[in-house]
Enzyme design. Structure first.
Site, PDB file in Angstrom:
ATOM      1  N   CYS A 198      26.692 -58.591  51.018  1.00  0.00           N
ATOM      2  CA  CYS A 198      26.116 -59.828  51.582  1.00  0.00           C
ATOM      3  C   CYS A 198      23.753 -59.370  51.962  1.00  0.00           C
ATOM      4  CB  CYS A 198      26.520 -60.609  52.871  1.00  0.00           C
ATOM      5  SG  CYS A 198      28.093 -60.925  53.347  1.00  0.00           S
ATOM      6  N   HIS A 334      21.428 -63.039  61.681  1.00  0.00           N
ATOM      7  CA  HIS A 334      22.514 -63.008  59.991  1.00  0.00           C
ATOM      8  C   HIS A 334      23.367 -64.362  59.962  1.00  0.00           C
ATOM      9  CE1 HIS A 334      24.568 -61.778  56.669  1.00  0.00           C
ATOM     10  NE2 HIS A 334      26.299 -61.694  57.765  1.00  0.00           N
ATOM     11  N   HIS A 374      26.577 -69.684  54.283  1.00  0.00           N
ATOM     12  CA  HIS A 374      26.819 -68.503  53.551  1.00  0.00           C
ATOM     13  C   HIS A 374      26.232 -67.518  52.536  1.00  0.00           C
ATOM     14  CE1 HIS A 374      27.208 -63.930  53.640  1.00  0.00           C
ATOM     15  NE2 HIS A 374      27.837 -63.801  54.513  1.00  0.00           N
ATOM     16  N   SER A 646     -34.089 -74.817  12.303  1.00  0.00           N
ATOM     17  CA  SER A 646     -35.799 -74.838  13.052  1.00  0.00           C
ATOM     18  C   SER A 646     -35.709 -73.918  14.075  1.00  0.00           C
ATOM     19  CB  SER A 646     -36.337 -75.676  12.594  1.00  0.00           C
ATOM     20  OG  SER A 646     -37.893 -75.681  13.257  1.00  0.00           O
TER      21      SER A 646
END
Length: 950
Positions: A198, A334, A374, A646
């Site tokens: 995880c 978390h 999750h 020219s």
């Protein structure tokens, strides 16, 4: 650190301005309920829960291990991704079959890495430094549940290991996730796949930071992806487990009983902060500290979290950042919403913070898992993106699904409180700072400390118009890009147009289908992006290295105010005009400041009449041509060949090194005086070929120019010209009198020849170093011959064979782009008449004709856009005025198609019908998969033993 004209500020404590650290300069992702970062952030700010709830009848596959008594506890909820079966295989160079067998995790990770580079405003191909890739993905369920549901495929898969075929392995094995990105994007830094369950993506970010600080690379992509197939598959809730009983994540709440696993992908682009500031990058946040560790064995089980391990990693990150925990205003936790995990996490945070402060409830805490579920491997990177956007926007996002705190968490005695409403993140004595945690099953923890971006202030140098460049691999994608940008401009009123245009020029890969837009403001840009493209501003680049042919117009192209806007805004143009003007003002018989004709803005008739005089017109045209040429050269557009009409040949002679600028300026002034002193005459444009005109031409008149197959100019006494006009009208041949006072390129210039040749003979001269296609000869001329005084006498008298010279230059190389370098657009129109069929080449003017709409800046930008569309490669760094920023813009509109191998069983019975002994028809059940894996491992083991023996 070289910051150019850019400086930065932060907050009151200037000592804490982050001149060190790792800047987050780009980001991309795919999220439940959001296809990109902008949509994700809008959902987070609005407190949207993006977990999908569905009925058992919608399941794509059943769980064969579920028993009847468990069926009532089956939960149908998951955070899902849209279009995981879609991919732009052509864009990334994959054959359809290759794309079909590739794990969607690999495909999406590849896409978001490309987008993160573009979000930061970088084309990896043109970035001078090295870029690393650090990422991870979930286990490959595509091969198990989709590919392996076909028995014949399973057999081929096993056989492929024996015979060494890599196709399936390369498309599915984790090992190739990062290296695939490096290969497809052309990245030369370290490319590593990391796996820590995880915490993978946040560990990847920490590892990337280490690599950047160790100068192993200059930027790094870091993140992760989780896609578990089939997507519509629920789970059986078991009390005391880690899964939610009702499909909602209630992080830190009293009713928190578990998490919901979801799908997602995220990646950030990282860079040393001092480099990011110097390069004008958009900075979302600055990583000041980071740390990783492992819990070790001192915990109740392998999968259990640890207060000590989490506290230690947080302390290490704070220590590396060298900041006080009291300055942290937000923690992205978390936050799995499990009864065990949440209290342990807050305890670990509190333990770490208590070493620095005893203050309570000053720091907000939240978790993206409440919104999305999750995200497993991708969760840490997604949490960092959420936190960086909060820092950048100076707001605290709301925590959803929270009513009362978990009774096992003592928030009142901790530094933390759960923020449940969107609110402003107030200033304090410190810069805004946050912590982000990610903890993996198995005990590998990661924590980073992020600080708000420095306040960057740029100078306000800009042009009156901007050049927007778009390119794509197909015509349809190019059209989609134009609409994306138009919509962005409609909805964004704050990003400076100069920064948007700069980012498109330097921060996008250049593909073959191209479109350029020169616009003076937002509305103009939107209109042009959605309208019909002007000729030459859209097309297919046939080469990336064309040769440029500068064509310089002659007398008659001048108009008052030619280059006025460029004189005001372009230093190189202005400096060249000033230099020519200074030489002219030193001449005893030329006491005129030509700048008043170039800067003309009040439309005085007297100045316009003066500019028509040959002695003024020729030096003024010469000055503008040289200034334009120098400006184009400064922008990286250097000629490989030149043609002068020219007096335009004097400009070519200077660039080729035949004359110095000063000497050529004096010569042109002298030539203009000599020609004006000749007898008066008239010039006439005739809409016929040279042969047709010569057959009718009286002896008193001369062919003065052949500008195109059907455009011839005659020259001579006015009375003879008038008679010739009448004769031509009788034959229905069109004519147009030119606004000149003399009969140039005729015998009436004879008395000016000798004095001009004498002046040239007294000057130092070089041999032309650039190919010259002479309009006196109508062909390429030897470099030495171009410097002979006699040549310049002949070109004063003889016809201007412009059409022949242009065709000769085109015949010499098929990859030539013709650029009219001077006032007006006449030579561009004439060249198009000559260059047809196989000789057709891109032709562009860089200034508009007199009284044309648009400023000089718009016109030269359009010219530069046409050069780029034709395949040119201007030096955009030299082109940029001041210090511009790279800003987030819409990324490439991938043309996705479905590349997918469907499992043989698309949908099983509802969960209530599942029996423990049942096996889904046509799909690989766990026993078969396990047997397959064991056979693969056995084969690999055999191969390793053979290698050891040898």
């Amino acid at each position: 650190m070289n910051t150019g004209n850019l400086h930065f500020e932060n907050l009151a404590d200037s000592d804490d301005v982050p001149t060190e650290g790792i800047a987050i300069v780009g980001m991309s992702g795919r999220f439940p309920g959001a296809k990109n970062v902008d949509a994700f952030w809008a959902n987070i700010k609005n407190g949207v829960e993006s977990i999908t709830h569905f009925s058992p009848d919608e399941l794509e596959i059943t769980d064969p291990s579920a028993s009847e008594e468990d069926a009532g506890k089956y939960v149908c909820a998951k955070g899902m991704l849209d279009d995981i079966d879609m991919f732009d295989a052509r864009f990334f160079g994959y054959l359809p079959r290759e794309a079909e067998v590739m794990d969607p995790q690999h495909r999406i990770f590849l896409e978001i890495c490309w987008e993160a580079m573009e979000n930061a405003g970088y084309d990896a191909k043109r970035y001078p430094g090295s870029v690393g890739v650090y990422g991870g993905c979930y286990m490959d369920t595509y091969i198990l549940w989709n590919l392996c549901s076909d028995e014949s495929f399973r057999e081929r898969l096993v056989e492929s290991i024996q015979v060494g075929s890599l196709q399936t392995e390369l498309g599915n094995d984790k090992d190739y996730l990062a290296t695939r990105v490096a290969y497809k994007l052309g990245l030369r830094g370290p490319a590593m796949t990391l796996q820590t369950a995880c915490s993978t993506s946040l560990v990847a970010i920490a590892t990337a930071c280490q690599s950047i600080e160790a100068y192993q690379c200059d930027m790094a992509l870091a993140g992760g992806v989780t896609i578990i197939l089939p997507q519509k598959k629920g789970y059986f809730y078991k009390e005391g487990g880690m899964l939610s009983p009702d499909g909602h994540c209630r992080t830190f709440d009293e009713n928190a009983a578990g998490t919901v696993f979801s799908h997602g992908a995220a990646v950030v682009l990282l860079k040393r902060v001092e480099d990011a500031i110097a390069d004008g990058d958009t900075i979302y946040g600055v990583i000041r500290g980071y740390a990783t560790n492992n819990d070790g064995g001192d915990k109740v089980s392998y999968t259990a979290p640890s207060v000590e391990g989490q506290a230690e990693v947080i302390s290490l990150a704070l220590g590396m950042a060298d900041i006080d925990a009291r300055s942290i205003g937000y923690v992205e936790a978390h936050g799995t919403a499990t009864p065990l995990g949440d209290p342990i996490e807050v305890a670990g945070l509190t333990t770490a913070y208590r070493t620095m402060t005893n203050d309570n409830q000053y720091c907000a805490i939240g978790s993206v898992k409440a919104n999305l579920g999750h995200l497993d491997v991708a969760s840490g990177a997604i949490g960092l993106i959420k936190t960086s956007l909060a820092l950048k926007d100076k707001i605290l996002p709301p925590m959803i699904n929270f009513k009362k705190p978990n009774p096992k968490i003592d928030f009142e005695s901790s530094p933390f409180f759960v923020n449940t409403e969107l609110k402003t993140w107030d200033e304090t004595e410190w810069p805004r700072r946050a912590g982000v945690s990610s903890f993996g099953v198995g005990g590998t923890n990661a924590h980073v400390v992020v600080e708000e971006p420095p306040r960057v202030v740029h100078d306000d140098q800009k042009r009156d118009a901007e050049l927007f460049l778009l390119s794509a691999r197909s015509k349809d994608a190019l059209a989609a890009q134009a609409e994306q940008l138009a919509a962005f401009l409609e909805n964004d009123a704050d990003t400076p147009l100069a920064d948007i245009a700069h980012t498109l020029r330097v921060g996008r890969r250049e593909f073959e289908h191209r479109r350029a837009v020169s616009a003076k403001d937002r509305d103009d840009a939107i209109t042009k992006l959605r309208g019909v493209t002007a000729p030459g501003l859209s097309g297919v680049a046939v080469t990336n290295s064309p040769q440029y042919v500068f064509i310089f117009p002659g007398q008659g192209a001048q108009y008052p105010g030619m280059g006025a806007d460029l004189y005001a805004t372009e230093p190189v143009f202005r400096e060249t005009i000033d230099k020519v003007s200074a030489v002219l003002l030193e001449l005893p018989d030329f006491s005129i400041d030509i700048r008043k004709y170039i800067q003309w803005t009040d439309h005085e008739t007297a100045l316009a009449d003066e500019l028509a005089q040959t002695k003024i017109a020729q030096p003024a045209i010469f000055a503008v041509e040289i200034a334009l040429a120098r400006l184009l050269q400064h922008w990286g557009i250097a000629p490989s060949a030149m043609i002068g009409h020219s007096v335009g040949e004097f400009s070519a002679a200077v660039l080729a090194g035949v004359f110095s600028l000063e000497d050529a300026t004096r010569l042109v002034a002298a030539r203009g005086r000599l020609m004006q002193a000749m007898p008066k005459g008239q010039m006439l444009a005739v809409m016929a070929t040279r042969a047709e005109v010569e057959a009718l031409l009286p002896k008193a008149l001369s062919i003065a120019a052949v500008n195109a197959p059907g455009a011839t100019v005659v020259s001579g006494p006015e009375s003879d010209i008038n008679s010739f006009v009448a004769a031509l009208e009788d034959k229905d041949i069109g004519t147009k009198a030119l606004k000149t006072s003399h009969a140039f390129h005729s015998t009436m210039m004879a008395d000016a020849r000798a004095p001009l040749e004498a002046l040239i003979a007294d000057l130092p001269r070089g041999t032309a170093s650039i190919d010259i296609y002479s309009t006196e000869r109508g062909a390429q001329i030897d470099g030495a011959a171009f410097s002979e005084p006699s040549y310049w006498g002949e070109q004063l008298m003889n016809p201007v064979l412009f059409a022949d010279a242009v065709m000769a230059a085109a015949e010499a190389n098929q990859h030539r782009v013709f650029i009219e370098v001077g006032p007006g657009q006449t030579l561009s129109a004439l060249s198009k008449q000559s260059l047809t069929g196989e000789l057709k080449r891109p032709i562009t003017p860089v200034l508009g004709p007199v009284n044309a709409s648009g400023s000089d800046v718009e016109n030269i930008l359009a010219g530069l856009g046409r050069i780029w569309v034709a395949g040119g490669t201007p030096d955009w760094a030299a082109f940029t005025l001041g210090q511009r920023r790279r800003v987030p813009l819409p990324t490439y509109p991938f043309e996705r198609k479905r590349y997918w191998v469907d499992p043989k069983q698309n949908r099983a019975a509802s969960a209530s019908d599942v029996k423990a002994e049942e096996k889904p028809v046509g799909s690989a059940n766990p026993t078969e998969v396990e047997e397959l894996i064991q056979r693969q491992l056995g084969l690999i083991s055999t191969q390793l033993n053979l290698l050891k023996q040898h």
